[in-house]
Design an enzyme around this catalytic site. Sequence first.
Site, PDB file in Angstrom:
ATOM      1  N   GLY A  29     116.131  52.051  84.274  1.00 57.07           N
ATOM      2  CA  GLY A  29     116.662  53.044  83.335  1.00 57.07           C
ATOM      3  C   GLY A  29     116.328  54.459  83.781  1.00 57.07           C
ATOM      4  O   GLY A  29     116.154  55.353  82.959  1.00 57.07           O
ATOM      5  N   ASN A  31     118.119  56.654  84.955  1.00 58.43           N
ATOM      6  CA  ASN A  31     119.224  57.620  84.856  1.00 58.43           C
ATOM      7  C   ASN A  31     119.180  58.455  83.578  1.00 58.43           C
ATOM      8  O   ASN A  31     120.036  59.312  83.382  1.00 58.43           O
ATOM      9  CB  ASN A  31     120.568  56.884  84.908  1.00 58.43           C
ATOM     10  N   GLY A  33     116.774  60.043  79.933  1.00 60.76           N
ATOM     11  CA  GLY A  33     115.566  60.237  79.128  1.00 60.76           C
ATOM     12  C   GLY A  33     114.249  60.259  79.892  1.00 60.76           C
ATOM     13  O   GLY A  33     114.078  60.983  80.880  1.00 60.76           O
ATOM     14  N   SER A 158     105.854  50.954  72.830  1.00 60.34           N
ATOM     15  CA  SER A 158     106.092  51.955  71.788  1.00 60.34           C
ATOM     16  C   SER A 158     105.101  51.722  70.651  1.00 60.34           C
ATOM     17  O   SER A 158     104.672  50.585  70.416  1.00 60.34           O
ATOM     18  CB  SER A 158     107.509  51.790  71.239  1.00 60.34           C
ATOM     19  N   TYR A 183     113.471  45.346  67.657  1.00 68.80           N
ATOM     20  CA  TYR A 183     112.956  46.334  68.620  1.00 68.80           C
ATOM     21  C   TYR A 183     111.428  46.264  68.658  1.00 68.80           C
ATOM     22  O   TYR A 183     110.818  46.213  69.728  1.00 68.80           O
ATOM     23  CB  TYR A 183     113.423  47.737  68.225  1.00 68.80           C
TER      24      TYR A 183
HETATM   25  N1  LIG Z   1     112.404  58.001  72.923  1.00 68.49           N
HETATM   26  C1  LIG Z   1     111.394  57.586  72.172  1.00 68.49           C
HETATM   27  O1  LIG Z   1     111.075  58.204  71.143  1.00 68.49           O
HETATM   28  C2  LIG Z   1     110.610  56.391  72.579  1.00 68.49           C
HETATM   29  C3  LIG Z   1     109.507  56.038  71.785  1.00 68.49           C
HETATM   30  C4  LIG Z   1     108.752  54.939  72.125  1.00 68.49           C
HETATM   31  C5  LIG Z   1     109.090  54.201  73.246  1.00 68.49           C
HETATM   32  N2  LIG Z   1     110.173  54.554  74.007  1.00 68.49           N
HETATM   33  C6  LIG Z   1     110.481  53.731  75.182  1.00 68.49           C
HETATM   34  O2  LIG Z   1     110.672  54.556  76.316  1.00 68.49           O
HETATM   35  C7  LIG Z   1     111.543  53.896  77.241  1.00 68.49           C
HETATM   36  C8  LIG Z   1     112.602  54.870  77.728  1.00 68.49           C
HETATM   37  O3  LIG Z   1     113.465  55.178  76.655  1.00 68.49           O
HETATM   38  P1  LIG Z   1     114.182  56.591  76.488  1.00 68.49           P
HETATM   39  O4  LIG Z   1     113.687  57.154  75.235  1.00 68.49           O
HETATM   40  O5  LIG Z   1     114.124  57.355  77.732  1.00 68.49           O
HETATM   41  O6  LIG Z   1     115.679  56.083  76.174  1.00 68.49           O
HETATM   42  P2  LIG Z   1     117.092  56.269  76.895  1.00 68.49           P
HETATM   43  O7  LIG Z   1     117.288  57.677  77.309  1.00 68.49           O
HETATM   44  O8  LIG Z   1     118.086  55.643  75.985  1.00 68.49           O
HETATM   45  O9  LIG Z   1     116.918  55.397  78.204  1.00 68.49           O
HETATM   46  C9  LIG Z   1     117.010  54.000  78.173  1.00 68.49           C
HETATM   47  C10 LIG Z   1     117.446  53.543  79.544  1.00 68.49           C
HETATM   48  O10 LIG Z   1     117.532  52.113  79.532  1.00 68.49           O
HETATM   49  C11 LIG Z   1     118.740  51.755  80.165  1.00 68.49           C
HETATM   50  N3  LIG Z   1     119.205  50.427  79.790  1.00 68.49           N
HETATM   51  C12 LIG Z   1     119.557  49.982  78.558  1.00 68.49           C
HETATM   52  N4  LIG Z   1     119.994  48.714  78.659  1.00 68.49           N
HETATM   53  C13 LIG Z   1     119.921  48.365  79.966  1.00 68.49           C
HETATM   54  C14 LIG Z   1     120.250  47.198  80.699  1.00 68.49           C
HETATM   55  N5  LIG Z   1     120.797  46.125  80.118  1.00 68.49           N
HETATM   56  N6  LIG Z   1     120.020  47.175  82.038  1.00 68.49           N
HETATM   57  C15 LIG Z   1     119.512  48.250  82.655  1.00 68.49           C
HETATM   58  N7  LIG Z   1     119.195  49.396  82.016  1.00 68.49           N
HETATM   59  C16 LIG Z   1     119.397  49.452  80.693  1.00 68.49           C
HETATM   60  C17 LIG Z   1     119.726  52.840  79.746  1.00 68.49           C
HETATM   61  O11 LIG Z   1     120.881  52.805  80.552  1.00 68.49           O
HETATM   62  P3  LIG Z   1     122.270  53.506  80.077  1.00 68.49           P
HETATM   63  O12 LIG Z   1     122.082  54.979  80.285  1.00 68.49           O
HETATM   64  O13 LIG Z   1     123.280  52.889  80.988  1.00 68.49           O
HETATM   65  O14 LIG Z   1     122.454  53.132  78.635  1.00 68.49           O
HETATM   66  C18 LIG Z   1     118.858  54.061  79.937  1.00 68.49           C
HETATM   67  O15 LIG Z   1     118.846  54.436  81.288  1.00 68.49           O
HETATM   68  C19 LIG Z   1     112.088  52.665  76.506  1.00 68.49           C
HETATM   69  O16 LIG Z   1     111.393  51.527  76.955  1.00 68.49           O
HETATM   70  C20 LIG Z   1     111.774  52.940  75.045  1.00 68.49           C
HETATM   71  O17 LIG Z   1     111.599  51.758  74.311  1.00 68.49           O
HETATM   72  C21 LIG Z   1     110.940  55.633  73.686  1.00 68.49           C
END
Ligand SMILES: NC(=O)c1ccc[n+]([C@@H]2O[C@H](COP(=O)([O-])OP(=O)(O)OC[C@H]3O[C@@H](n4cnc5c(N)ncnc54)[C@H](OP(=O)(O)O)[C@@H]3O)[C@@H](O)[C@H]2O)c1
Length: 300
Positions: A29, A31, A33, A158, A183
């Site tokens: 992932g 690409n 966030g 998380s 989740y």
């Molecule tokens: N943001 C928060 O507040 C928060 C809080 C706690 C934990 N987290 C954790 O931090 C991590 C990063 O999340 P983020 O916040 O940066 O979110 P994000 O911007 O939505 O990034 C998620 C990434 O996962 C990819 N993804 C989703 N399904 C996939 C699949 N089937 N195969 C391969 N890649 C896939 C997405 O690809 P696409 O771009 O193609 O959809 C995207 O690149 C996650 O594990 C999340 O649970 C985030």
Amino acid sequence: IHHVENMSLVIPIWSSDTRLDGKTAIVTGGNSGIGKETARDLAGRGARVILACRDTTKGEQVACDIMKEVKGAKVVTKQLDLADTKSICQFAENIYNTEKTLHYLINNAAVAMCPYARTVDGYEMQFGVNHLGHFFLTFLLLDLLKHSAPSRVINLASSAHVFGKIQFDDLKGEKKYHPVRAYAQSKLANILFTRELAKRTEVLGVMAYSVDPGLVNTDIFRHVWRPLVDMIKTFGFVVRTPAEGAYTTIYCTVTPENQLITGGYYSNCSRAESSRAGQDDGTALKLWAVSCHLLGIRWR
Ligand SMILES: NC(=O)c1ccc[n+]([C@@H]2O[C@H](COP(=O)([O-])OP(=O)(O)OC[C@H]3O[C@@H](n4cnc5c(N)ncnc54)[C@H](OP(=O)(O)O)[C@@H]3O)[C@@H](O)[C@H]2O)c1
């Protein structure tokens, strides 16, 4: 680590000038966030970074942006759909064909709070992508991690794991499905997987850490009711930028091994305590066995 205190919230402002020249990292992932910011940081430290993305067009755009911004950055994109075990196998095969070493596997990708859906292999989507997909990927890449030791696996969890329970009798979510609970279950699974993995791989020189990045302004909330997301964002001071959200992942990547505890849960660039369920070694072992069974693999 410097901390900025904001009411009860503490956002770490952390920095380190550790270089990673000659090291290779995979960021799933990468690409978007937090993954994108993690990739940018590691590339700036000299690591070769592989963005493992389901949409390679998005990945290539990000790789291009990073290479423009960071002089000498080595970033490549490879296709990986964690919702499809065939894609995971092809990705791993490609890695073995192209990479001699792998020092950091950053299991960052996730799908969050989506309506009920299933992976290609029929697992509930959040458990399937966030836990099983990364579990399988780590299994397949372990030989390369061992060969490259000392190496690390970093699993993005998380604080939402506190609401999670591993529903062993309904892992496909067929009896009852709630997007937030599913989740939370998957994020608890990330923590339990990290604990059990660390026990098995420490002697091999492969360390494992789970990370809570905090509340971060990314696309992760795309399936959440928009007004709620907007309300959270209006409290801007509690929401981190993606670059701030990447701090703890980077901390667990570059901090010397003797200052970290393998199997541990990290938040705000320091050791943190997960919920009691996150420290339940019996559940971790059972989850390991069930995951192997579901994937049809033997991982002792
Ligand atoms: N943001 C928060 O507040 C928060 C809080 C706690 C934990 N987290 C954790 O931090 C991590 C990063 O999340 P983020 O916040 O940066 O979110 P994000 O911007 O939505 O990034 C998620 C990434 O996962 C990819 N993804 C989703 N399904 C996939 C699949 N089937 N195969 C391969 N890649 C896939 C997405 O690809 P696409 O771009 O193609 O959809 C995207 O690149 C996650 O594990 C999340 O649970 C985030």
